[in-house]
Scaffold this motif. Structure first.
Motif, PDB file in Angstrom:
ATOM      1  N   LYS A 252       0.809  -1.227   0.000  1.00  0.00           N
ATOM      2  CA  LYS A 252       0.000   0.000   0.000  1.00  0.00           C
ATOM      3  C   LYS A 252       0.845   1.281   0.000  1.00  0.00           C
ATOM      4  CE  LYS A 252      -3.804   2.319   2.392  1.00  0.00           C
ATOM      5  NZ  LYS A 252      -4.754   2.259   3.537  1.00  0.00           N
ATOM      6  N   LYS A 256       0.587   4.064  -3.070  1.00  0.00           N
ATOM      7  CA  LYS A 256       0.241   5.475  -2.858  1.00  0.00           C
ATOM      8  C   LYS A 256       1.354   6.399  -3.363  1.00  0.00           C
ATOM      9  CE  LYS A 256      -1.792   6.556   1.048  1.00  0.00           C
ATOM     10  NZ  LYS A 256      -2.085   6.630   2.495  1.00  0.00           N
ATOM     11  N   THR A 260       0.951   9.283  -6.162  1.00  0.00           N
ATOM     12  CA  THR A 260       1.421  10.641  -5.853  1.00  0.00           C
ATOM     13  C   THR A 260       2.418  11.128  -6.887  1.00  0.00           C
ATOM     14  OG1 THR A 260       1.140  10.229  -3.484  1.00  0.00           O
ATOM     15  CG2 THR A 260       2.553  12.069  -4.112  1.00  0.00           C
ATOM     16  N   ARG A 316       8.821  13.319   2.226  1.00  0.00           N
ATOM     17  CA  ARG A 316       7.383  13.470   2.016  1.00  0.00           C
ATOM     18  C   ARG A 316       6.982  14.942   2.066  1.00  0.00           C
ATOM     19  NH1 ARG A 316       2.958  12.317   6.617  1.00  0.00           N
ATOM     20  NH2 ARG A 316       4.122  14.130   7.383  1.00  0.00           N
ATOM     21  N   TRP A 427      -2.069  16.762  -1.635  1.00  0.00           N
ATOM     22  CA  TRP A 427      -2.934  16.064  -0.678  1.00  0.00           C
ATOM     23  C   TRP A 427      -2.545  14.586  -0.572  1.00  0.00           C
ATOM     24  CZ3 TRP A 427      -6.495  12.052  -1.557  1.00  0.00           C
ATOM     25  CH2 TRP A 427      -7.279  11.724  -0.451  1.00  0.00           C
ATOM     26  N   MET A 428      -2.261  13.945  -1.719  1.00  0.00           N
ATOM     27  CA  MET A 428      -1.854  12.546  -1.707  1.00  0.00           C
ATOM     28  C   MET A 428      -0.525  12.364  -0.978  1.00  0.00           C
ATOM     29  SD  MET A 428      -3.835  10.190  -2.922  1.00  0.00           S
ATOM     30  CE  MET A 428      -2.572   8.931  -3.097  1.00  0.00           C
ATOM     31  N   LYS A 430       0.602  14.023   1.405  1.00  0.00           N
ATOM     32  CA  LYS A 430       0.379  14.167   2.851  1.00  0.00           C
ATOM     33  C   LYS A 430      -0.073  12.856   3.488  1.00  0.00           C
ATOM     34  CE  LYS A 430      -1.759  17.399   6.113  1.00  0.00           C
ATOM     35  NZ  LYS A 430      -0.446  17.768   6.679  1.00  0.00           N
ATOM     36  N   THR A 431      -0.656  11.960   2.684  1.00  0.00           N
ATOM     37  CA  THR A 431      -1.121  10.669   3.217  1.00  0.00           C
ATOM     38  C   THR A 431      -0.024   9.600   3.231  1.00  0.00           C
ATOM     39  OG1 THR A 431      -1.865   9.788   1.065  1.00  0.00           O
ATOM     40  CG2 THR A 431      -3.413  11.189   2.282  1.00  0.00           C
ATOM     41  N   LEU A 432       1.140   9.907   2.657  1.00  0.00           N
ATOM     42  CA  LEU A 432       2.232   8.940   2.619  1.00  0.00           C
ATOM     43  C   LEU A 432       2.895   8.810   3.986  1.00  0.00           C
ATOM     44  CD1 LEU A 432       4.010  10.004  -0.711  1.00  0.00           C
ATOM     45  CD2 LEU A 432       2.610   7.961  -0.380  1.00  0.00           C
TER      46      LEU A 432
END
Length: 437
Positions: A252, A256, A260, A316, A427-428, A430-432
Motif C-alpha cells: 500500500k 500510494k 502521488t 514526504r 494532498w496525496m 500528505k497521506t504517505l
C-alpha cells in the motif's frame, strides 16, 4: 593535504552534520568509504548533468532538427522519447540487474552507451540533413534513452548501498545544484551568442563534447567502492517483471507513492506551456529563450542543496511543498491572464514565474528520488524503482496528450488544469508515511 583528507574535508562540508559518519541502512564495510563514494557520486552526476545541459532536448535537439531541415512532425517525438524511453523498459532491465552483486558497472555501461549515441547524433548533425537525418537522430535518441534507463535503475540501487539513509538527499541536491550552475552558464551563452550563426558543424561539435562528458562520468563512477549485495530473484527478466507489478496490489505505501508521483508530473508538464505563453505574449526573441534557461539553471543551483537537506529530514514534506508551490504558481498565472493579461507581457514576469516553477520541480525530483530510495532496502529497492519508473513512463506519454487540449482551451487554462493535479498531488503526498522517521 593528501587526497583522502581533502575528500573527507569536502564531504564534511557538503554533509554539514555533527555526526556525518553515522551510517544508517548500509553495512559496516560501506560505512568506512562513505566520504569517497559521496564525492565520487556527485562528480559523476555532475558530468552526466553537464552532458544533459549541452544536449538539452527542449533546446539544442530541436534547433539541430530545424537546422538540418528535418520534417517538422519529428520534433514532437524528442521529449517523450527522451523521458519515457528510459523509464518504460526498466521493469525488464531490473530483472537482469538483480543477478549482479556489483551493480555500478551497469551505470558505467549506460553512460558509455549514452556517449556513443550522442556522438552519433553529433555526426548526423554535421553530415546529414532532411528526413534521413531527422529519423537517424530519432533512432539514436531511442538508443540514448534506453541506455539512460540502465543507469537510472543502477544509480538508485548503488546510492542505497553506498550512502547512508540520512545523506542520500544531499547527494541528489548537490548534483542538482551543480547541474543548475552549468545550465545557468549555458543560458547566458544563449542570451549573448546569436544562435543564427550556429552552423550544423557547431551543433555536431556540441553533441560530441556532450558525449565526452558522459565518458568522464563513467570513468569517475567506476571508482566508487561498492560491496556485493543481494542477488535473489534474478530469473527470466520479462516473467519477473510481470510478477513484480503485483507489488502495486500488495504494498500500500508503494502504491500510494506511485499515484502521488504520477500527480506530481504536473511540475514537468506545465513547464513548456509557460514558455509557449511567453512566446504568445512577447514573440520568440533569442534573449527570451536564454532568460528561461537562466531561470531554470539558477533555480537548480540555489534550491538543489536546500531541497536535498530538507529531504533527508522528510522527503514526504518536500513533495508536499513542491506540489503546492506548482499549483499556486499555475493558478496565479491563470488568474493574471484572466484579469490583467497585460502583466504577462512584461519581459521579466513569466521568466520569474518559471524560476519558481523550476524550484518546485527540483523539489519534486529530489523529494521523490529520496523517498523511493528510503522506502525500501536491498532488492526491494530495485523493484520499487523499476516498477514506478516503468509505470510513470507510460503515464508520462499519456499525460503528454494534454497538448491536444489546446484545440478548445487557452494556454493558461491548460496550466490551470495541470495545476489542479498539483493540488491533488500535495494532498496525496500528505497521506504517505514519513519514511525518514
Amino acid at each position: 593535504m593528501n587526497s583522502k583528507t581533502f575528500t573527507e574535508d569536502l564531504y564534511q562540508k557538503m554533509v554539514d552534520e555533527e555526526d556525518a559518519r553515522a551510517c544508517k541502512a548500509i553495512d559496516e564495510s560501506a560505512c568506512k568509504v562513505v566520504p569517497g563514494n559521496f564525492v565520487l557520486t556527485i562528480v559523476s552526476n555532475f558530468f552526466s548533468k553537464l552532458g544533459d545541459a549541452v544536449s538539452n532536448p527542449k533546446i539544442v535537439l530541436p534547433w539541430i532538427m530545424e537546422t538540418i531541415s528535418a520534417p517538422l512532425f519529428l520534433l514532437g517525438f524528442l521529449v517523450p522519447i527522451r523521458e519515457s524511453g528510459s523509464m518504460i523498459p526498466q521493469l525488464v532491465i531490473a530483472g537482469f540487474i538483480r543477478k549482479m552483486e556489483i551493480r555500478k558497472w551497469i551505470w558505467v555501461l549506460g553512460s558509455i552507451l549514452q556517449a556513443a549515441s550522442m556522438a552519433g547524433m553529433g555526426f548526423v548533425a554535421w553530415t546529414m540533413e532532411g528526413a534521413a537525418g531527422g529519423w537517424m537522430i530519432i533512432a539514436l535518441l531511442i538508443i540514448f534513452s534506453l541506455s539512460r534507463g540502465l543507469s537510472s535503475v543502477a544509480a538508485k540501487d548503488v546510492l542505497g548501498k553506498t550512502i547512508p539513509k540520512s545523506q542520500r538527499g544531499k547527494v541528489t541536491g548537490w548534483s542538482a545544484s551543480a547541474a543548475g550552475l552549468i545550465t545557468l552558464a549555458y543560458g547566458i551563452v544563449l542570451v549573448f551568442a546569436p544562435t543564427d550563426n550556429f552552423t550544423p558543424a557547431v551543433y555536431g561539435l556540441m553533441l560530441v563534447s556532450a558525449a565526452l562528458f558522459w565518458i568522464a562520468g563513467a570513468f569517475v563512477y567506476a571508482k566508487i567502492k561498492e560491496f556485493p549485495g543481494e542477488t535473489s530473484g534474478g530469473a527470466n527478466g520479462f516473467l519477473e517483471a510481470i510478477k513484480r507489478v503485483n507489488i502495486l496490489k500488495t504494498d500500500k505505501p508503494f502504491r500510494k507513492f506511485v499515484i502521488t508521483r504520477s500527480l506530481l508530473l504536473c511540475s514537468a508538464l506545465t513547464a513548456p506551456y509557460y514558455v509557449v505563453l511567453a512566446q504568445d505574449k512577447l514573440g520568440s526573441p533569442a534573449y527570451l529563450l536564454g532568460l528561461f534557461v537562466i531561470a531554470d539553471g539558477a533555480a537548480g543551483l540555489i534550491s538543489g542543496p536546500i531541497w536535498g537537506k530538507f529531504a533527508d529530514v522528510s522527503s514526504r514534506n518536500v513533495m508536499i511543498i513542491a506540489a503546492a508551490l506548482t499549483a499556486i504558481l499555475g493558478i496565479s498565472v491563470f488568474m493574471i491572464d484572466s484579469l490583467q493579461s497585460e502583466w504577462l507581457s512584461l519581459m521579466w514576469v513569466l521568466p520569474l514565474v518559471y524560476f519558481f516553477l523550476s524550484i518546485a520541480h527540483q523539489g519534486v525530483r529530489v523529494g521523490r528520488k529520496t523517498y523511493v530510495v528510503d522506502l525500501a532496502e536491498g532488492n526491494k529497492r530495485t523493484d520499487y524503482v523499476s516498477v514506478s519508473n516503468t509505470l510513470i513512463g507510460v503515464i508520462l506519454l499519456l499525460m503528454g496528450l494534454t497538448g491536444t487540449l489546446a484545440t478548445f482551451l487557452s494556454i493558461s487554462q491548460i496550466i490551470l488544469v495541470l495545476s489542479i493535479l498539483g493540488v491533488i498531488g500535495a494532498w496525496m503526498a500528505k497521506t504517505l508515511p514519513d519514511v525518514e522517521k
